[in-house]
Design an enzyme around this catalytic site. Structure first.
Site, mmCIF file in Angstrom:
data_model
loop_
_atom_site.group_PDB
_atom_site.id
_atom_site.type_symbol
_atom_site.label_atom_id
_atom_site.label_comp_id
_atom_site.label_asym_id
_atom_site.label_seq_id
_atom_site.Cartn_x
_atom_site.Cartn_y
_atom_site.Cartn_z
ATOM 1 N N CYS B 100 25.919 10.000 -1.208
ATOM 2 C CA CYS B 100 26.792 8.849 -1.447
ATOM 3 C C CYS B 100 26.085 7.812 -2.322
ATOM 4 O O CYS B 100 25.858 8.052 -3.489
ATOM 5 C CB CYS B 100 27.256 8.270 -0.110
ATOM 6 S SG CYS B 100 28.681 7.192 -0.282
ATOM 7 N N HIS B 217 29.187 13.041 3.301
ATOM 8 C CA HIS B 217 28.084 12.703 4.205
ATOM 9 C C HIS B 217 27.801 13.835 5.184
ATOM 10 O O HIS B 217 28.383 13.851 6.281
ATOM 11 C CB HIS B 217 28.446 11.451 5.009
ATOM 12 C CG HIS B 217 28.416 10.189 4.214
ATOM 13 N ND1 HIS B 217 27.283 9.429 4.074
ATOM 14 C CD2 HIS B 217 29.375 9.558 3.497
ATOM 15 C CE1 HIS B 217 27.546 8.365 3.325
ATOM 16 N NE2 HIS B 217 28.812 8.423 2.947
ATOM 17 N N GLU B 219 25.359 14.155 7.093
ATOM 18 C CA GLU B 219 24.754 13.617 8.338
ATOM 19 C C GLU B 219 25.821 13.160 9.328
ATOM 20 O O GLU B 219 25.532 12.939 10.492
ATOM 21 C CB GLU B 219 23.767 12.486 8.011
ATOM 22 C CG GLU B 219 24.385 11.137 7.683
ATOM 23 C CD GLU B 219 24.881 11.015 6.241
ATOM 24 O OE1 GLU B 219 24.970 12.042 5.544
ATOM 25 O OE2 GLU B 219 25.189 9.872 5.825
#
Lengths: 84, 239
Positions: B100, B217, B219
């Protein structure tokens, strides 16, 4: 010497400008049919010290190309004036 | 097929990761948690003012709003002292992952080609999207099936990837486009592209395959507690 620069940054012609398109669309909705195109850009006022106008222009170009614009998508122009 | 750089660099020891923290980073602790607690990978934070990176194999540039996104996203962060060492780390063939805002920083720093424009809708978009794995022959994606469809969240206002035609052709010819936005079926089309990015690009690597930038993302999609788990194989690819 003190100089003042007015820097205009805009997206290159080849780059689609989503903000400009949206503003243009809004203008059309409001009845401003005469508006043909809109490009949204940025404006900077830079105060700088330099030995002479040539040096001021040189450092301003560096400032623009290294920091103020992203050359992949943007271009710039400026006017430079001696300030009192 | 390209050599996988990590294999020659870690010399049989486990992967060690570093997460760079910029003022305004806000996905740094998410990445730290996934690396340390989920993947059991040794990881530490590095403040952006630090001149030197600790010895490590992987540098993560996390998501967030470094320097408030002033000027352009990632435009100020690229001048942080630590970025000089991140460049040396990358030039040495070690791994760099930009997620990002981290991707935006990699573009501004010139470590990957192209630039980000405002999303086509002008809106900040925060939602899970579908991605198609375009290249699973990279150190970041080798645990994915070729053509796998993943569901991973995005959260950005400027993810509308742009580059000139020559650069796009170069990315395509070198198979450097790693993820594209797609339908759940894998079909490509404007209606499945959340931000208007060129070629539906969601993530790219460099030709050496040691740098990956991606807008989604992983994560946020790496453990069942968060419902989405498709991102986990990305971290597992690195181990």
């Amino acid at each position: 010497m003190s100089y003042k620069a007015q820097v205009h940054v805009s997206l290159k012609k080849s780059v689609l400008d989503p903000q400009g398109k949206t503003v243009l669309h809004a203008l059309g909705t409001l009845g401003f049919k005469e508006a043909r195109d809109i490009r949204v850009g940025k404006y900077f006022e830079v105060a700088l010290e330099a030995a002479d106008e040539k040096k001021a222009e040189e450092s301003l170009r560096k400032i623009c190309e290294r920091v103020l614009i992203n050359p992949v998508i943007e271009e710039y122009s400026f006017t430079l004036t001696k300030s009192a | 097929m390209h050599e996988l750089p990590r294999q020659e660099l870690t010399k049989g020891e486990g992967l060690k990761a570093v997460i760079v923290v910029f003022p305004g980073s806000n996905c740094d602790t998410d990445c730290f948690h996934v690396l340390r607690d989920v993947l059991k990978i040794p990881v530490e934070f590095v403040w952006h003012k630090q001149g030197k990176l600790p010895q490590c194999d992987l540098v993560v540039l996390p998501g967030g709003f470094s320097y408030g996104d002033y000027l352009r996203t990632g435009a100020i962060a690229r001048f942080s002292p630590v970025m000089q060492d991140v460049k040396r780390h990358a030039e040495a063939g070690r791994l760099v992952l930009g997620i990002c805002n981290g991707f935006q920083i990699l573009l501004e720093a010139g470590l990957l080609p192209g630039a980000m424009l405002r999303n086509r809708s002008l809106s900040f978009i925060c939602k899970p999207v579908w991605l198609r794995v375009e290249n699973n022959q990279t150190p970041f994606t080798r645990k994915f099936q070729s053509g796998a469809i993943l569901q991973i969240p995005i959260a950005h206002g400027e993810g509308n990837y742009f580059c000139d035609n020559d650069t796009l052709k170069g990315l395509e010819d070198s198979q450097s486009i790693v993820f594209r936005y797609s339908a759940q079926t894998g079909e490509l089309g404007d209606e499945f592209n959340p931000n208007g990015s060129l070629g539906h690009i969601a993530g790219i690597t460099n030709a050496k395959r040691n740098i990956l930038g991606m807008m989604p993302h992983p994560e946020r999609a790496s453990e069942s507690l968060l419902a989405l788990t498709d991102g986990r194989a990305l971290w597992e690819s690195l181990v």
